[in-house]
Scaffold this active site. Sequence first.
Site, PDB file in Angstrom:
ATOM      1  N   PRO A   2       0.817  -1.212   0.000  1.00 38.80           N
ATOM      2  CA  PRO A   2       0.000   0.000   0.000  1.00 38.80           C
ATOM      3  C   PRO A   2       0.853   1.266   0.000  1.00 38.80           C
ATOM      4  O   PRO A   2       1.915   1.324   0.619  1.00 38.80           O
ATOM      5  CB  PRO A   2      -0.792  -0.128   1.305  1.00 38.80           C
ATOM      6  CG  PRO A   2      -0.851  -1.595   1.560  1.00 38.80           C
ATOM      7  CD  PRO A   2       0.459  -2.137   1.082  1.00 38.80           C
ATOM      8  N   GLU A   3       0.375   2.271  -0.723  1.00 37.72           N
ATOM      9  CA  GLU A   3       1.084   3.539  -0.784  1.00 37.72           C
ATOM     10  C   GLU A   3       0.647   4.426   0.380  1.00 37.72           C
ATOM     11  O   GLU A   3      -0.297   4.127   1.109  1.00 37.72           O
ATOM     12  CB  GLU A   3       0.772   4.229  -2.115  1.00 37.72           C
ATOM     13  CG  GLU A   3       0.761   3.300  -3.305  1.00 37.72           C
ATOM     14  CD  GLU A   3       2.089   3.208  -4.037  1.00 37.72           C
ATOM     15  OE1 GLU A   3       2.829   4.195  -4.072  1.00 37.72           O
ATOM     16  OE2 GLU A   3       2.371   2.135  -4.604  1.00 37.72           O
ATOM     17  N   LYS A  51       4.134   4.783   5.543  1.00 35.88           N
ATOM     18  CA  LYS A  51       3.332   3.569   5.404  1.00 35.88           C
ATOM     19  C   LYS A  51       3.056   2.898   6.747  1.00 35.88           C
ATOM     20  O   LYS A  51       2.517   1.798   6.796  1.00 35.88           O
ATOM     21  CB  LYS A  51       4.040   2.593   4.462  1.00 35.88           C
ATOM     22  CG  LYS A  51       4.279   3.159   3.072  1.00 35.88           C
ATOM     23  CD  LYS A  51       5.035   2.161   2.220  1.00 35.88           C
ATOM     24  CE  LYS A  51       5.372   2.749   0.861  1.00 35.88           C
ATOM     25  NZ  LYS A  51       6.109   1.806   0.004  1.00 35.88           N
ATOM     26  N   CYS A 234       2.523   8.087 -26.739  1.00 33.55           N
ATOM     27  CA  CYS A 234       3.262   7.920 -27.988  1.00 33.55           C
ATOM     28  C   CYS A 234       2.943   6.628 -28.725  1.00 33.55           C
ATOM     29  O   CYS A 234       3.349   6.461 -29.883  1.00 33.55           O
ATOM     30  CB  CYS A 234       4.768   8.001 -27.716  1.00 33.55           C
ATOM     31  SG  CYS A 234       5.434   6.543 -26.873  1.00 33.55           S
ATOM     32  N   CYS A 253       7.949   3.644 -20.388  1.00 32.64           N
ATOM     33  CA  CYS A 253       7.804   3.764 -21.828  1.00 32.64           C
ATOM     34  C   CYS A 253       9.168   4.078 -22.421  1.00 32.64           C
ATOM     35  O   CYS A 253       9.771   5.098 -22.071  1.00 32.64           O
ATOM     36  CB  CYS A 253       6.816   4.884 -22.180  1.00 32.64           C
ATOM     37  SG  CYS A 253       6.792   5.272 -23.949  1.00 32.64           S
ATOM     38  N   CYS A 256       9.057   7.681 -24.244  1.00 31.09           N
ATOM     39  CA  CYS A 256       8.812   8.848 -23.386  1.00 31.09           C
ATOM     40  C   CYS A 256       9.834   8.967 -22.258  1.00 31.09           C
ATOM     41  O   CYS A 256      10.011  10.050 -21.693  1.00 31.09           O
ATOM     42  CB  CYS A 256       7.415   8.776 -22.783  1.00 31.09           C
ATOM     43  SG  CYS A 256       6.075   8.866 -23.991  1.00 31.09           S
TER      44      CYS A 256
END
Length: 277
Positions: A2-3, A51, A234, A253, A256
């Site tokens: 969990p963030e 956290k 893209c 990506c 990118c």
Amino acid sequence: MPEGDTVYQAARRLRAALVDRELTVTDFRVPAVATVDLTGRSVLEVVPRGKHLLTRIEGGVTLHTHLRMDGTWHVQDTGARPLPRPWHAIRLVLANTAHTVVGMRMPVVELLRGADESTVVGHLGPDLLGPDWDAPEAARRLAARPRRPIGEALLDQRNLAGIGNVYRAELCFLRGVAPWTPVAEAGDPLAWAVLAQRLLAANRDRVGHVTTGDTRPGRRHWVYGRAGRPCARCGSGIRRADLGDPPRVTFWCPRCQPSPDGGTPGDRRPGGSSYRA
């Protein structure tokens, strides 16, 4: 794992259920504290720290919990229904006359003296969702190891507390930087810290992490969990690889987020670093 925004939300739910109410049940199902009885005491505060969760109880006691990968909190009305299943996954139960709180599959459940809280959270950097958030200090900590990959530095809770794997991948995409780029080549550390705080703050009141601004299923993230799918910017195929020690999967990506050396995480020697949650 969990963030920080997920833990922030859990703290808010537990605060509403427990604070200023006397405990009628304290059932700790972990060996080190299994015999402790805190019934009759009131819960004073529930405080998220990165956290971690610190539940402060009358008498100078702090319950320290951490969800790690699989832990969850369940809140229900007392007596309304049976405890959640599977019962063997229950690690603690706290209840008052109105609400029952259940911690499931929780790997960290410990009781501390309130004066000793620093032993479990004192190592943490500035809390992205804390009242004392300090972006310049977080930037200073990020910059302290300039050759470390930015993707590792972001996960290190000693730098800034609250980023997990989702935000690590999304931050790197939004900054246009490959996750294994050295901090010294990744751009202004203060800009990283400010953007990280903006992302978590934008999500602290919603379920799930949205980094694209589009809440529709499958469109919430730029790269996280999208390996093999086309980049929304893209059209290139999103890639995934393990990064860091211990290794954690990351997404990016290739167009990118160009690599500074043309390689990928698998082409680089492990840095041998570790991070603390």
